[in-house]
Design a protein around this motif. Structure first.
Motif, mmCIF file in Angstrom:
data_model
loop_
_atom_site.group_PDB
_atom_site.id
_atom_site.type_symbol
_atom_site.label_atom_id
_atom_site.label_comp_id
_atom_site.label_asym_id
_atom_site.label_seq_id
_atom_site.Cartn_x
_atom_site.Cartn_y
_atom_site.Cartn_z
ATOM 1 N N LEU A 47 0.601 -0.828 0.300
ATOM 2 C CA LEU A 47 0.065 0.041 -0.043
ATOM 3 C C LEU A 47 0.777 1.674 0.536
ATOM 4 N N SER A 48 1.630 1.564 -1.431
ATOM 5 C CA SER A 48 1.882 2.442 -1.616
ATOM 6 C C SER A 48 1.540 3.832 -2.556
ATOM 7 N N ARG A 49 2.473 5.233 -2.355
ATOM 8 C CA ARG A 49 1.890 6.111 -3.334
ATOM 9 C C ARG A 49 0.352 6.527 -3.734
ATOM 10 N N SER A 50 -0.347 6.036 -4.476
ATOM 11 C CA SER A 50 -1.722 6.226 -4.625
ATOM 12 C C SER A 50 -2.591 5.168 -3.703
ATOM 13 N N GLN A 51 -2.501 4.852 -2.932
ATOM 14 C CA GLN A 51 -2.825 4.198 -1.787
ATOM 15 C C GLN A 51 -2.516 4.068 -0.655
ATOM 16 N N ALA A 52 -1.335 5.375 -0.072
ATOM 17 C CA ALA A 52 -1.028 6.238 1.047
ATOM 18 C C ALA A 52 -2.560 5.822 1.873
ATOM 19 N N LYS A 53 -3.233 6.561 1.415
ATOM 20 C CA LYS A 53 -4.212 7.523 2.382
ATOM 21 C C LYS A 53 -5.647 5.620 2.181
ATOM 22 N N ARG A 54 -5.572 4.785 2.045
ATOM 23 C CA ARG A 54 -5.708 3.750 2.159
ATOM 24 C C ARG A 54 -5.085 3.119 3.306
ATOM 25 N N ALA A 55 -3.896 3.215 3.052
ATOM 26 C CA ALA A 55 -2.929 2.420 4.165
ATOM 27 C C ALA A 55 -3.775 3.088 5.296
ATOM 28 N N LYS A 56 -3.604 4.039 5.513
ATOM 29 C CA LYS A 56 -3.783 4.508 6.945
ATOM 30 C C LYS A 56 -5.392 4.455 7.692
ATOM 31 N N LYS A 109 -7.452 2.039 -9.853
ATOM 32 C CA LYS A 109 -8.148 1.506 -9.319
ATOM 33 C C LYS A 109 -7.426 1.232 -7.402
ATOM 34 N N ASN A 110 -8.386 0.950 -6.441
ATOM 35 C CA ASN A 110 -7.667 1.545 -4.948
ATOM 36 C C ASN A 110 -8.633 0.652 -3.898
ATOM 37 N N TYR A 111 -8.032 0.385 -3.207
ATOM 38 C CA TYR A 111 -8.434 -0.537 -1.932
ATOM 39 C C TYR A 111 -9.603 0.265 -0.984
ATOM 40 N N ARG A 112 -10.609 -0.084 -1.212
ATOM 41 C CA ARG A 112 -11.342 -0.114 0.526
ATOM 42 C C ARG A 112 -11.309 -0.641 1.411
ATOM 43 N N PHE A 113 -10.875 -1.196 2.850
ATOM 44 C CA PHE A 113 -11.388 -1.685 3.765
ATOM 45 C C PHE A 113 -12.667 -0.437 4.757
ATOM 46 N N LYS A 114 -12.971 -2.079 5.459
ATOM 47 C CA LYS A 114 -14.259 -2.142 6.346
ATOM 48 C C LYS A 114 -14.247 -3.175 7.433
ATOM 49 N N PRO A 115 -14.051 -2.566 9.128
ATOM 50 C CA PRO A 115 -14.580 -3.356 9.810
ATOM 51 C C PRO A 115 -16.146 -4.780 9.483
ATOM 52 N N SER A 116 -15.518 -5.722 9.700
ATOM 53 C CA SER A 116 -16.747 -6.675 9.603
ATOM 54 C C SER A 116 -17.132 -7.281 10.223
ATOM 55 N N GLY A 117 -16.511 -7.244 11.343
ATOM 56 C CA GLY A 117 -17.160 -7.707 12.462
ATOM 57 C C GLY A 117 -15.474 -9.245 13.406
ATOM 58 N N VAL A 118 -16.010 -10.394 13.857
ATOM 59 C CA VAL A 118 -15.203 -11.288 14.468
ATOM 60 C C VAL A 118 -15.268 -12.466 13.854
ATOM 61 N N ILE A 119 -14.176 -13.317 13.746
ATOM 62 C CA ILE A 119 -14.499 -14.447 13.805
ATOM 63 C C ILE A 119 -15.064 -15.638 13.733
ATOM 64 N N GLN A 120 -16.474 -15.934 12.871
ATOM 65 C CA GLN A 120 -17.266 -16.772 14.086
ATOM 66 C C GLN A 120 -16.983 -18.149 14.274
ATOM 67 N N MET A 140 -11.990 -5.550 2.172
ATOM 68 C CA MET A 140 -11.928 -4.990 1.200
ATOM 69 C C MET A 140 -11.533 -4.794 0.348
ATOM 70 N N LYS A 141 -12.157 -4.855 -0.691
ATOM 71 C CA LYS A 141 -12.377 -4.134 -2.090
ATOM 72 C C LYS A 141 -12.173 -3.673 -2.895
ATOM 73 N N THR A 142 -12.160 -3.467 -4.372
ATOM 74 C CA THR A 142 -11.306 -2.133 -4.788
ATOM 75 C C THR A 142 -12.518 -1.567 -6.114
ATOM 76 N N GLU A 143 -11.923 -0.544 -5.595
ATOM 77 C CA GLU A 143 -13.256 0.800 -6.805
ATOM 78 C C GLU A 143 -12.186 1.430 -7.085
ATOM 79 N N THR A 144 -12.876 2.419 -8.317
ATOM 80 C CA THR A 144 -11.884 3.462 -8.922
ATOM 81 C C THR A 144 -12.018 4.470 -8.881
#
Length: 105
Positions: free
Chosen positions: A13-22, A55-66, A42-46
């Motif tokens: 996650l570098s350069r254009s993904q720096a914000k996504r890394a944060k 394209k860039n990544y989008r991360f979202k908390p989705s709970g815990v392992i069940q 994790m998904k990709t979006e334009t």
């Protein structure tokens, strides 16, 4: 990667993904639960700016392992990586290229 036999992957996650890394680091820091117990989608979006798009990544908390079996697997992997670190293959895929770096976890 549940659709791929819970294969482990690494992301750069570098350069254009720096914000996504944060964003990902903020998600990882916002919980008191063990890191190996959490599910992060994790998904990709334009993204676009002016006439450029990428394209860039989008991360979202989705709970815990069940699933206990998956939880135990993730815990063992986490503990192993804490001790051994992991190897990053920086080769270009050529057969005679053996460039790798051991990275502590």
């Amino acid at each position: 990667l549940p659709d791929h036999g819970n294969m482990v992957c690494g992301l750069s996650l570098s350069r254009s993904q720096a914000k996504r890394a944060k964003d990902l680091n903020a998600i990882l820091k916002m919980s008191t639960l063990p890191i190996f117990s959490r599910v992060i989608s994790m998904k990709t979006e334009t993204e676009t700016r002016d006439t450029n798009s990428w394209k860039n990544y989008r991360f979202k908390p989705s709970g815990v392992i069940q699933d206990k079996q998956l939880f135990d697997l993730c815990k063992r992997l986490y503990e192993e990586l804490q001790i051994k670190g992991f190897v990053v293959d920086q080769s270009d895929g050529a057969q005679d290229s053996e460039t790798s770096v051991v990275v502590p976890f």
